[in-house]
Design an enzyme around this catalytic site. Structure first.
Site, PDB file in Angstrom:
ATOM      1  N   ALA A  49      72.335  21.765  59.709  1.00  0.00           N
ATOM      2  CA  ALA A  49      72.030  20.346  59.914  1.00  0.00           C
ATOM      3  C   ALA A  49      72.577  19.430  58.808  1.00  0.00           C
ATOM      4  O   ALA A  49      73.321  18.474  59.099  1.00  0.00           O
ATOM      5  CB  ALA A  49      70.530  20.178  60.099  1.00  0.00           C
ATOM      6  N   ASP A 237      66.457  21.624  62.210  1.00  0.00           N
ATOM      7  CA  ASP A 237      67.504  20.690  62.650  1.00  0.00           C
ATOM      8  C   ASP A 237      66.952  19.311  62.941  1.00  0.00           C
ATOM      9  O   ASP A 237      67.675  18.312  62.872  1.00  0.00           O
ATOM     10  CB  ASP A 237      68.227  21.251  63.865  1.00  0.00           C
ATOM     11  CG  ASP A 237      69.157  22.375  63.431  1.00  0.00           C
ATOM     12  OD1 ASP A 237      68.663  23.494  63.212  1.00  0.00           O
ATOM     13  OD2 ASP A 237      70.351  22.104  63.233  1.00  0.00           O
TER      14      ASP A 237
HETATM   15  O1  MRU Z   1      73.796  26.079  65.246  1.00  0.00           O
HETATM   16  P1  MRU Z   1      73.736  26.014  63.751  1.00  0.00           P
HETATM   17  O2  MRU Z   1      74.339  27.206  63.088  1.00  0.00           O
HETATM   18  O3  MRU Z   1      74.271  24.693  63.208  1.00  0.00           O
HETATM   19  O4  MRU Z   1      72.165  26.040  63.476  1.00  0.00           O
HETATM   20  C1  MRU Z   1      71.705  25.903  62.176  1.00  0.00           C
HETATM   21  C2  MRU Z   1      70.247  26.070  62.016  1.00  0.00           C
HETATM   22  O5  MRU Z   1      69.481  26.173  62.959  1.00  0.00           O
HETATM   23  C3  MRU Z   1      69.736  25.992  60.631  1.00  0.00           C
HETATM   24  O6  MRU Z   1      68.627  26.803  60.476  1.00  0.00           O
HETATM   25  C4  MRU Z   1      69.358  24.536  60.367  1.00  0.00           C
HETATM   26  O7  MRU Z   1      70.445  23.696  60.622  1.00  0.00           O
HETATM   27  C5  MRU Z   1      68.916  24.328  58.990  1.00  0.00           C
HETATM   28  S1  MRU Z   1      70.281  24.389  57.884  1.00  0.00           S
HETATM   29  C6  MRU Z   1      69.765  24.060  56.306  1.00  0.00           C
END
Ligand code: MRU
Length: 358
Positions: A49, A237
């Site tokens: 995120a 997110d």
């Molecule tokens: O689909 P992604 O790899 O972007 O998903 C990321 C996540 O779900 C993470 O756990 C979230 O973004 C937190 S990152 C500090």
């Protein structure tokens, strides 16, 4: 600690580690147009995120460079078009919209010349990046309150340097614990379908010299039943006003299992990941991704080619399953609408341009 540097701005282009190639290849690619940034976000070459937001910020810098020879009105219109285009890259992580809104405000409210606006845009992108780095450090520090001197924790997806502008969120707590001399054992969920746990988190922890044990997602219940797990630490997110949290698919299942096994379940995120405009988790848009992500591994079908697939990239963990949200400004235990509202209104501030940049 040896922390990866997955996003940087140099020579008027954005450089990112291409996360789709990890762990077999650690390669940096450079992005020099808004479309390339959009594609890199959509394909998860840059992901997590906060990192998505940071990359989009540099995307706006690229837009400003592209249009800098236009008269100021056209220049502003073109950038706002690019901002709206970047908004469509992925729907769930609120950081993308949170960042793009800041640029939108900057451009809409500015009565300066094109070169002045270009400079302000670049400064804002750098400030957003630096701000996230600071927030990661603060999260790491606050998180120590819930991590004993010798701890076994379980994590999901990737929340480390690759996902942020600094040491990470949930992984930032783990890195900080290591720096403070704590003894840690980390169980890493592989995180199907795209394996951010095994490809990225196991890679990052190995890089940092932290002992990690990889499990496939369906082993989590067994591990909770047979090992003493002190805490489950995951990222977010988007966090709605009542504390319901969207995070990588599989997070909700872990929260249910943690509840059953009486294991503290922590959401770890900067305050920039809260979206107080949404009352609850049902209102968070959930990204649906291509069926091939589930059906194909390393170029080979692992199912009949025509099998129909359900591939939501995120799920919602209801706030009553969350022990606490660990933020850069402190910990919110038993999060609910009132606690979050109070905490946020007292503690949230937007990224500030650093003195040196002003
Ligand atoms: O689909 P992604 O790899 O972007 O998903 C990321 C996540 O779900 C993470 O756990 C979230 O973004 C937190 S990152 C500090």
């Amino acid at each position: 600690l040896d922390i990866l540097n997955p996003i940087y701005w140099k020579n008027n282009s954005l450089h990112i580690i291409d996360q789709t190639l990890l762990p077999s290849r650690l390669e940096t690619i450079s992005l020099s147009s808004v479309r390339e940034v959009w594609t890199a976000i959509q394909r998860l070459q840059v992901r997590g995120a906060p990192a998505i937001g940071i990359a989009a910020g540099y995307g706006v810098v690229l837009s400003s460079l592209m249009h800098k020879n236009q008269p100021v009105i056209t220049f502003k219109e073109k950038i706002v078009e690019d901002i709206d285009y970047l908004r469509t890259a992925r729907p769930t992580a609120v950081n993308l919209f949170q960042v793009l809104d800041q640029f939108d405000n900057l451009i809409t409210n500015s009565d300066e010349t094109v070169p002045e606006i270009c400079l302000a845009i670049e400064q804002l992108a750098l400030a957003i990046h630096a701000d996230d780095k600071d927030r990661c450090r603060q999260i790491g520090r606050h998180g120590q309150e819930v991590i004993p001197g010798s701890a076994t924790v379980l994590t999901h997806c990737n929340t480390g340097a690759l996902a942020t502008g600094g040491i990470g969120t949930a992984l930032g707590i783990i890195y900080t614990a290591k720096e403070q001399g704590k003894t840690l054992q980390v169980f890493v969920d592989e995180t199907r379908p795209l394996l951010q746990g095994s490809r990225l988190t196991a890679f990052e922890l190995e890089h940092a010299g932290i002992p990690a044990t990889l499990i496939s997602d369906n082993m989590a219940a067994m591990v909770m039943a047979t090992h003493k797990i002190d805490a489950i630490l995951v990222g977010a997110d988007r966090i709605a006003a009542n504390g319901d949290t969207a995070n990588k698919i599989g997070t909700y299942g872990l929260a249910v299992l943690a509840h059953h096994h009486h294991i503290p379940f922590y959401i770890v995120a900067p305050l920039t990941t809260f979206d107080l405009t949404l009352e609850n988790g049902q209102q968070i848009p959930i990204e649906q991704r291509a069926a091939e992500e589930v059906k194909i591994i390393s170029g080979n079908y692992i199912s009949p080619e025509n099998t129909s697939v359900f591939n939501p990239a995120f799920d919602i963990t209801p706030h009553h399953l969350i022990t606490a949200v660990i933020t850069d400004q402190g910990i919110i235990f038993d999060p609910d609408k009132h606690k979050i509202q109070d905490f946020y209104s007292n503690k949230y501030s937007e990224p500030k341009l650093k003195e040196s940049l002003q």
